[in-house]
Design an enzyme around this catalytic site. Structure first.
Site, PDB file in Angstrom:
ATOM      1  CG  ASP A 178      -0.398  -4.773   0.046  1.00 32.75           C
ATOM      2  OD1 ASP A 178      -0.159  -5.021  -1.142  1.00 32.75           O
ATOM      3  OD2 ASP A 178       0.467  -4.865   0.945  1.00 32.75           O
ATOM      4  NE  ARG A 193      -2.157   2.416  -7.333  1.00 29.63           N
ATOM      5  CZ  ARG A 193      -1.298   3.367  -7.019  1.00 29.63           C
ATOM      6  NH1 ARG A 193      -1.713   4.578  -6.772  1.00 29.63           N
ATOM      7  NH2 ARG A 193      -0.011   3.107  -6.960  1.00 29.63           N
TER       8      ARG A 193
HETATM    9  O1  CP3 Z   1      -4.699 -10.512  -5.894  1.00 30.96           O
HETATM   10  C1  CP3 Z   1      -5.447  -9.514  -5.902  1.00 30.96           C
HETATM   11  O2  CP3 Z   1      -6.039  -9.110  -6.908  1.00 30.96           O
HETATM   12  C2  CP3 Z   1      -5.722  -8.835  -4.577  1.00 30.96           C
HETATM   13  C3  CP3 Z   1      -4.876  -7.756  -4.271  1.00 30.96           C
HETATM   14  C4  CP3 Z   1      -3.516  -7.924  -3.613  1.00 30.96           C
HETATM   15  C5  CP3 Z   1      -2.606  -6.836  -3.547  1.00 30.96           C
HETATM   16  N1  CP3 Z   1      -1.552  -7.220  -2.780  1.00 30.96           N
HETATM   17  C6  CP3 Z   1      -2.801  -5.508  -4.159  1.00 30.96           C
HETATM   18  C7  CP3 Z   1      -1.587  -4.777  -4.585  1.00 30.96           C
HETATM   19  C8  CP3 Z   1      -2.951  -8.993  -2.911  1.00 30.96           C
HETATM   20  C9  CP3 Z   1      -3.474 -10.397  -2.702  1.00 30.96           C
HETATM   21  C10 CP3 Z   1      -1.703  -8.526  -2.394  1.00 30.96           C
HETATM   22  C11 CP3 Z   1      -0.829  -9.346  -1.532  1.00 30.96           C
HETATM   23  C12 CP3 Z   1       0.592  -8.952  -1.389  1.00 30.96           C
HETATM   24  N2  CP3 Z   1       1.119  -7.698  -1.208  1.00 30.96           N
HETATM   25  C13 CP3 Z   1       1.642  -9.886  -1.294  1.00 30.96           C
HETATM   26  C14 CP3 Z   1       1.479 -11.377  -1.343  1.00 30.96           C
HETATM   27  C15 CP3 Z   1       1.285 -11.860  -2.732  1.00 30.96           C
HETATM   28  C16 CP3 Z   1       2.508 -11.815  -3.604  1.00 30.96           C
HETATM   29  O3  CP3 Z   1       2.426 -11.161  -4.637  1.00 30.96           O
HETATM   30  O4  CP3 Z   1       3.505 -12.453  -3.249  1.00 30.96           O
HETATM   31  C17 CP3 Z   1       2.838  -9.156  -1.107  1.00 30.96           C
HETATM   32  C18 CP3 Z   1       4.222  -9.730  -0.989  1.00 30.96           C
HETATM   33  C19 CP3 Z   1       2.487  -7.775  -1.033  1.00 30.96           C
HETATM   34  C20 CP3 Z   1       3.402  -6.618  -0.811  1.00 30.96           C
HETATM   35  C21 CP3 Z   1       3.347  -5.718  -1.996  1.00 30.96           C
HETATM   36  N3  CP3 Z   1       2.356  -4.791  -2.199  1.00 30.96           N
HETATM   37  C22 CP3 Z   1       4.212  -5.692  -3.135  1.00 30.96           C
HETATM   38  C23 CP3 Z   1       5.433  -6.555  -3.314  1.00 30.96           C
HETATM   39  C24 CP3 Z   1       3.704  -4.724  -4.024  1.00 30.96           C
HETATM   40  C25 CP3 Z   1       4.218  -4.371  -5.404  1.00 30.96           C
HETATM   41  C26 CP3 Z   1       4.991  -3.126  -5.488  1.00 30.96           C
HETATM   42  C27 CP3 Z   1       5.144  -2.725  -6.950  1.00 30.96           C
HETATM   43  O5  CP3 Z   1       4.807  -1.574  -7.270  1.00 30.96           O
HETATM   44  O6  CP3 Z   1       5.586  -3.545  -7.756  1.00 30.96           O
HETATM   45  C28 CP3 Z   1       2.554  -4.183  -3.418  1.00 30.96           C
HETATM   46  C29 CP3 Z   1       1.657  -3.170  -4.004  1.00 30.96           C
HETATM   47  C30 CP3 Z   1       0.390  -3.738  -4.543  1.00 30.96           C
HETATM   48  N4  CP3 Z   1      -0.505  -4.465  -3.820  1.00 30.96           N
HETATM   49  C31 CP3 Z   1      -0.125  -3.579  -5.849  1.00 30.96           C
HETATM   50  C32 CP3 Z   1      -1.384  -4.222  -5.886  1.00 30.96           C
HETATM   51  C33 CP3 Z   1      -2.370  -4.291  -7.017  1.00 30.96           C
HETATM   52  C34 CP3 Z   1       0.605  -2.843  -6.977  1.00 30.96           C
HETATM   53  C35 CP3 Z   1      -0.170  -1.816  -7.678  1.00 30.96           C
HETATM   54  C36 CP3 Z   1      -0.326  -0.457  -7.069  1.00 30.96           C
HETATM   55  O7  CP3 Z   1       0.566   0.085  -6.426  1.00 30.96           O
HETATM   56  O8  CP3 Z   1      -1.419   0.055  -7.322  1.00 30.96           O
END
Ligand code: CP3
Length: 344
Positions: free
Chosen positions: A74, A38
Site C-alpha cells: 500500500d 483477509r
Molecule cells: O494494485 C494492486 O493490486 C496492488 C495493491 C495496492 C493496494 N493499494 C492494496 C490495497 C496498491 C497499488 C495500492 C495503492 C493505493 N493505496 C493507492 C493508490 C492507487 C489508487 O487506488 O488510487 C491509494 C490512494 C491507497 C490508499 C488506500 N489503501 C485506500 C484508498 C484504500 C481503500 C480503503 C477501502 O477499504 O476502500 C486502501 C486499502 C487497500 N490497499 C486495499 C487494498 C487491496 C483494500 C482492501 C483491504 O483492506 O484489504
C-alpha cells in the site's frame, strides 16, 4: 522460467504481437481467495509476511492471465517507516492520528533505509522474481498524494489543509515534498535492486490541483524523482486520476509511460503527451458492471485508438472495485489479447 516481456516491450514502445494488460488493484477484495486471507490477516500483516504477500501478488496473474504482476503493498507502508503511525480503515482509507502540519512535524519525519525498515518488501520482491513468469511492477505513492493523507490525516474531499500548507506556508510544503521525494527515490531504487522490473508512481489525487499549482508546487519534485530514477533503466510509469488537464506536464516529468484515467480519450491523451511516451489505460472501472457487449464495445474502441501507435498498455482508468466479478476481468483480459492480436 521464461518471462513474457510483452508488458516491458510496450513500455519501451517496441512493437508487440498483442496488447499487454494488467489492472490497478488487481489483487484485492473482488477475489474470494483474497477475502479469505483477509479473514485472518490485516492488510498491513499481509504486507509484512513475504510468503503471504507474494502469494497475494501472484493470485491475479494465474487467475486472470494478466501480463504483469504488481507488488502487493500500500502507498502508506513507507509512510509508517518514516515514523508516522497510520491505520487503514475498511471502506474509508488511510487514517493518521497525528497529521503533519508544521515545520517541526516535517523535521521529525525520517527518510527510511529500505534495507532496514522495509526489508520485508524487498524480501517479497526477491521471492516473487523466483517464480513469476511475467514482469513485476514495484510502486510508491507520489509526494502530493502521500502528503494529502499526511496533512489531512485521512481521505479528503477538498484537500483544504493540504492546499493551505502548499500556498500559505510554501517553505514547509517544499520541505515536505523534498523529504517525500528522497523517500520515494531510495525506496524505488531499493525495489528495483531487489528485482522490480518497472515502477509506477501513484499520484491518485494530484488531479485536484489547477495546472498552474501543479506546475509550481509539484512538477519540480516529480522531475527530480524521475530524473534520479532514470539511471536504473527500468520503465517509469506516472498515474493520476482526473489528470486530463495535467497530461502535457506529466509528459515533462521524465516518466516513460503515462497512466490515463477514463475521462480522456486515448487519442487526445496521445496528442497531449506526444509521441515519445507509452500510454496506459483507460476503461472506466464502473463500466465493468455493464452488460458484456457494452464492455466489449468500449474495450474495442480503446484498443483501436491504442493500437494506432507503439507503446500501449491496456488497464482500467483507476483501480478494480471490490464488487467486480472475477469472470468479467477474465473475459476482458482474454478479449484484449485476442482482439489486439487479430489487429496485428
Ligand atoms: O494494485 C494492486 O493490486 C496492488 C495493491 C495496492 C493496494 N493499494 C492494496 C490495497 C496498491 C497499488 C495500492 C495503492 C493505493 N493505496 C493507492 C493508490 C492507487 C489508487 O487506488 O488510487 C491509494 C490512494 C491507497 C490508499 C488506500 N489503501 C485506500 C484508498 C484504500 C481503500 C480503503 C477501502 O477499504 O476502500 C486502501 C486499502 C487497500 N490497499 C486495499 C487494498 C487491496 C483494500 C482492501 C483491504 O483492506 O484489504
Amino acid at each position: 522460467m521464461i518471462s513474457s516481456d510483452l508488458f516491458l516491450q510496450a513500455c519501451r514502445r517496441e512493437p508487440v504481437t498483442q496488447v499487454p494488460v494488467w489492472y490497478m488493484r488487481q489483487a484485492g477484495r473482488y477475489q474470494p481467495e483474497y477475502r479469505k486471507i483477509r479473514e485472518k490477516y490485516s492488510l498491513v500483516e499481509i504486507c509484512q509476511i513475504p510468503e503471504l504477500c507474494s502469494q497475494v501478488t501472484k493470485l491475479p496473474v494465474t487467475q486472470l492471465g494478466v501480463d504483469a504482476a504488481i507488488l502487493f503493498s500500500d502507498i502508506m507502508i513507507p509512510v509508517g517507516a518514516m515514523g508516522l503511525d497510520f491505520e487503514i480503515k475498511e471502506g474509508v482509507g488511510p487514517i493518521i492520528d497525528t497529521p503533519v502540519r508544521s515545520a517541526a512535524d516535517v523535521e521529525r519525519l525520517r527518510v527510511p533505509d529500505p534495507e532496514e525498515s522495509l526489508s520485508h518488501v524487498l524480501e517479497t520482491i526477491h521471492m516473487l522474481r523466483q517464480d513469476l513468469t511475467v514482469p513485476l511492477i514495484g510502486f510508491s505513492g507520489a509526494p502530493f498524494t502521500l502528503a494529502s493523507y499526511m496533512v489531512e490525516g485521512g481521505p479528503s474531499r477538498h484537500y483544504v489543509r493540504t492546499k493551505q500548507l502548499m500556498a500559505g506556508n510554501t517553505p514547509v510544503w517544499n520541505s515536505l515534498m523534498n523529504k517525500l521525494a528522497e523517500m520515494v527515490i531510495v525506496y524505488m531504487k531499493a525495489q528495483i535492486k531487489a528485482g522490480a522490473q518497472a515502477i509506477q508512481l501513484f499520484d491518485s489525487w494530484v488531479g485536484s490541483l489547477a495546472p498552474d499549482d501543479f506546475q509550481t508546487y509539484v512538477l519540480p519534485t516529480m522531475k527530480h524523482i524521475f530524473n534520479a530514477l532514470q539511471e536504473t533503466g527500468v520503465p517509469l510509469i506516472y498515474f493520476g486520476v482526473t489528470s486530463g488537464e495535467l497530461l502535457s506536464m506529466f509528459a515533462e516529468t521524465g516518466a516513460n509511460v503515462i497512466g490515463v484515467d477514463w475521462r480522456v480519450p486515448i487519442r487526445s491523451a496521445r496528442h497531449r503527451v506526444g509521441q515519445a511516451k507509452a500510454l496506459q489505460g483507460n476503461l472506466d472501472p464502473v463500466m465493468l458492471f455493464a452488460p458484456w457487449p457494452e464492455i466489449e464495445r468500449r474495450a474495442k474502441s480503446i484498443l483501436d485508438a491504442g493500437l494506432e501507435e507503439n507503446g500501449f498498455i491496456f488497464n482500467l482508468g483507476h483501480g478494480v472495485l471490490p464488487e467486480v466479478e472475477v469472470a468479467v476481468l477474465q473475459r476482458l483480459t482474454a478479449f484484449v489479447h485476442e482482439y489486439s492480436s487479430q489487429k496485428w
